[in-house]
Design an enzyme around this catalytic site. Structure first.
Site, short mmCIF file in Angstrom:
data_model
loop_
_atom_site.label_atom_id
_atom_site.label_comp_id
_atom_site.label_asym_id
_atom_site.label_seq_id
_atom_site.Cartn_x
_atom_site.Cartn_y
_atom_site.Cartn_z
N ARG A 176 0.76 -1.70 -0.05
CA ARG A 176 0.11 0.69 -0.41
C ARG A 176 0.95 0.95 -0.45
O ARG A 176 0.61 2.47 -0.86
CB ARG A 176 -0.59 -0.57 1.02
CG ARG A 176 -2.21 -1.13 0.87
CD ARG A 176 -3.14 -0.65 2.22
NE ARG A 176 -3.22 -2.44 2.74
CZ ARG A 176 -4.15 -2.67 4.19
NH1 ARG A 176 -3.96 -1.37 5.18
NH2 ARG A 176 -3.81 -3.43 4.81
N CYS A 280 -0.12 0.24 16.78
CA CYS A 280 -0.32 -0.96 16.87
C CYS A 280 -0.24 -0.98 18.71
O CYS A 280 -0.34 -1.19 19.26
CB CYS A 280 0.75 -2.13 16.52
SG CYS A 280 1.74 -1.63 16.53
P1 NAD Z 1 -1.63 -7.10 6.76
O1 NAD Z 1 -1.74 -8.35 8.20
O2 NAD Z 1 -2.34 -6.87 6.44
O3 NAD Z 1 -0.45 -6.90 6.35
C1 NAD Z 1 0.89 -6.71 6.83
C2 NAD Z 1 1.92 -7.96 5.45
O4 NAD Z 1 1.30 -8.84 5.32
C3 NAD Z 1 1.88 -6.89 4.30
O5 NAD Z 1 3.41 -7.01 3.63
C4 NAD Z 1 0.96 -7.48 3.44
O6 NAD Z 1 1.68 -7.43 2.07
C5 NAD Z 1 1.27 -9.41 3.81
N1 NAD Z 1 0.16 -9.75 3.77
C6 NAD Z 1 -0.82 -9.63 3.46
N2 NAD Z 1 -2.25 -10.25 3.10
C7 NAD Z 1 -0.97 -11.40 3.02
C8 NAD Z 1 -1.65 -12.89 2.98
N3 NAD Z 1 -3.27 -13.20 2.87
N4 NAD Z 1 -0.37 -13.96 3.48
C9 NAD Z 1 0.66 -13.82 3.51
N5 NAD Z 1 0.74 -12.11 3.61
C10 NAD Z 1 0.02 -10.55 3.59
O7 NAD Z 1 -1.05 -5.39 8.02
P2 NAD Z 1 -1.22 -4.19 7.69
O8 NAD Z 1 -2.76 -4.16 7.19
O9 NAD Z 1 -0.37 -3.69 6.57
O10 NAD Z 1 -0.92 -3.39 9.08
C11 NAD Z 1 -2.40 -3.84 10.17
C12 NAD Z 1 -1.68 -4.26 11.56
O11 NAD Z 1 -0.43 -4.53 11.34
C13 NAD Z 1 -2.56 -4.18 12.32
O12 NAD Z 1 -3.20 -4.68 12.38
C14 NAD Z 1 -1.27 -3.60 13.27
O13 NAD Z 1 -2.50 -3.80 14.96
C15 NAD Z 1 -0.28 -4.23 13.09
N6 NAD Z 1 0.84 -4.22 13.54
C16 NAD Z 1 1.22 -4.54 14.42
C17 NAD Z 1 2.67 -3.96 15.06
C18 NAD Z 1 3.13 -5.14 16.27
O14 NAD Z 1 4.64 -4.49 16.59
N7 NAD Z 1 3.13 -5.47 16.86
C19 NAD Z 1 3.78 -2.62 14.46
C20 NAD Z 1 2.51 -2.43 13.12
C21 NAD Z 1 0.91 -2.65 12.96
#
Ligand code: NAD
Length: 498
Positions: A176, A280
């Site tokens: 994104r 997060c």
């Molecule tokens: P997301 O899970 O949609 O995406 C994260 C990554 O996973 C991206 O690089 C994406 O391309 C990949 N991805 C997405 N769908 C996938 C699939 N089906 N199979 C394999 N890979 C896939 O998360 P987001 O919307 O980008 O980020 C927000 C989320 O991240 C929130 O839930 C937030 O709480 C969490 N977050 C957690 C922390 C932490 O340290 N705990 C830090 C930042 C964000």
């Protein structure tokens, strides 16, 4: 149209057939097209990393550290450009992007100390004339998969330390908002990281699945939503990899009756609505102890919300920008409708906000719910938007039970003037990162970051000392040299039988 490709073996490539639009959330205009790496493209990056690894592993750590110093300088010199990239694709206000980048740079500073961090542990005379030590060797080719909400900082949690420890790295940023992570990696190459040691592949599930299943990849660090984190953890483990997967959150702040309420309200405003709640570590639930506390809290929050300035992130006078995508905006609005349906009281409704000049943007004003209860969907699930839920309880114990029962355990905080209550809370609460009168207790770069329960799958936390352990494997050597006669033979005493 700007095409955002991959960085493989030091070169930018973008010849994958699949592409996806990159959108400015403030206007919903398409501002770029990102290449989505095929399995073959990811395999090319893995092969480049594997070929470059042996020479890098053998380079003295001090030389790797010097490159990190140069890289830190380049990040500082190009900070404005990086922050503009973040704001244009993510939507957060420029000053907020600068805060994110600064937190990322602090991880590079920590990685500059890698000769000290890799010193290992040594014991002399563990037995008669026997010495033993543990050393920390790099793993080989490792990978990182990162979320949209910190497009620059989270990659910087990962690869500078991994590379400084002697590994070769493949980063898969969020599709994104991919530009800042790619540009930062190019600065890493400019600083002197050899081609092949740091690669970026943009993409989606196909790229992630290739990294998770390819036997040459030794470890994967993931940050994102909990369902994907769990998938990454189980798939990576099933393929023999070391995995740490950071997931979602629902962070509660307890407001005690003795708290400095003005201070707590200021802290909550930033923690709940900063970056549009897309953090997060955002506080999304305020648990007020006592009805009087709740009433006073709601009144003060309403006043402060009315004064919030919401608009384009390029204007630093704004407090809050747009939500990242139209789809995410609709998802948040769905949660708001659900909260009303379940009986929570929506005391501030931010829906339908139109920002003059940015009418097509994904704008949502700050929302405030009162009388939220356990069991409601808006309490159980992560909303990831500018929605703060207030819950009312009669005691701190009741508030702690709500937090402990929640499936997430990333961050929490307590507002109080009572040291004993604060100590009891931090000792007993079942959450990984705790703040006392500090709303966003994100650890500094020389500690480590991580939640408990379904906010983290894996053992070691991100960055700081745990990252050194995550990106290395321990080898323990025990050494004994029996008398060989060589030393005696070299003596220059006058020989005698005496
Ligand atoms: P997301 O899970 O949609 O995406 C994260 C990554 O996973 C991206 O690089 C994406 O391309 C990949 N991805 C997405 N769908 C996938 C699939 N089906 N199979 C394999 N890979 C896939 O998360 P987001 O919307 O980008 O980020 C927000 C989320 O991240 C929130 O839930 C937030 O709480 C969490 N977050 C957690 C922390 C932490 O340290 N705990 C830090 C930042 C964000």
């Amino acid at each position: 149209m700007n095409t955002i490709g991959h960085l493989i073996n030091g070169k930018t490539v973008a010849n994958d057939p699949r592409q996806q639009d990159v959108i400015n959330p403030s206007t919903n205009e398409v501002i770029g097209r990102v290449s989505l790496a095929s399995q073959a493209t990811v395999e090319e990056a893995i092969a480049a990393a594997e070929a470059a690894y042996p020479a890098w592993r053998d380079l003295p750590p001090i030389k790797r550290a010097r490159i990190m110093y140069r890289f830190k300088d380049l990040l500082e010199q190009n900070a404005d450009k990086i922050c503009e990239m973040i704001t244009r694709e993510h939507g957060k206000v420029l000053n907020d992007a600068m805060g994110e980048l600064q937190r990322g740079i602090e991880n590079v500073e920590y990685a500059c100390g890698v000769p000290e961090l890799l010193k290992g542990e040594h014991s002399k005379n563990v037995g008669p004339a026997i010495d033993s030590w543990s050393e920390f060797q790099p793993l080989g080719v490792v990978a990182g998969i990162t979320p949209f909400n910190f497009p620059a900082m989270v990659p910087l949690w990962m690869w500078p330390m991994a590379v400084a420890c002697g590994n070769a790295f493949i980063l898969k940023p969020s599709e994104r908002d991919p530009s800042s992570a790619l540009y930062i990696a190019e600065l890493g190459i400019e600083a002197g990281i050899p081609a092949g040691i740091l690669n970026v592949v943009n993409g989606d599930k196909e790229a992630v699945d290739t990294l998770l299943t390819d036997k040459r990849v030794q470890a994967v660090s993931f940050v994102g939503s909990t369902p994907i984190a769990e998938y990454v953890y189980t798939t990576g483990n099933a393929n023999g990899k070391r995995v740490q997967a950071f997931g979602g959150a629902k962070n509660h702040a307890i407001i005690m009756p003795d708290a400095d309420l003005d201070n707590a309200v200021s802290a909550l405003m930033g923690a709940a609505y900063g970056s549009c709640g897309e953090r997060c570590m955002a506080i999304s639930v305020a648990v007020a102890v006592g009805d009087d506390t709740a009433e006073a809290l709601i009144e003060k929050l309403k006043e402060r919300i009315a004064a919030l300035k919401i608009g384009d992130g390029m204007d630093n006078s704004n407090d809050m920008g747009p939500v990242v995508t139209r789809q995410q905006l609709e998802k948040i609005e769905g949660y708001i409708a659900k909260g009303i349906e379940e009986g929570a009281e929506l005391v501030v409704d931010g829906r339908g906000l139109k920002v003059p000049g940015f009418e097509d943007g994904n704008y949502l004003g700050a929302c405030l719910f009162d009388k939220v209860k356990e069991g409601m969907v808006i309490h159980a699930e992560e909303i990831f938007g500018p929605v703060l839920c207030v819950m009312r309880v009669d005691s701190m114990q009741e508030a702690m039970e709500i937090i402990d029962a929640h499936e997430y355990g990333n961050g929490t905080c307590l507002f109080t003037r009572d040291g004993e209550a604060a100590r009891y809370f931090s000792d007993n609460i079942k959450v990984g990162m705790v703040g006392i009168n500090v709303p966003l207790p994100v650890p500094v770069a020389f500690h480590s970051f991580g939640g408990w329960k379904r906010s983290l799958f894996g053992d070691l936390h991100a960055y700081g000392p745990d990252a050194v352990r995550f990106y290395t494997k321990r080898k323990t050597v025990t050494q004994r040299w029996p008398a060989s006669g060589v030393r005696e033979g070299a003596q220059f005493n006058f020989p005698s039988n005496g």
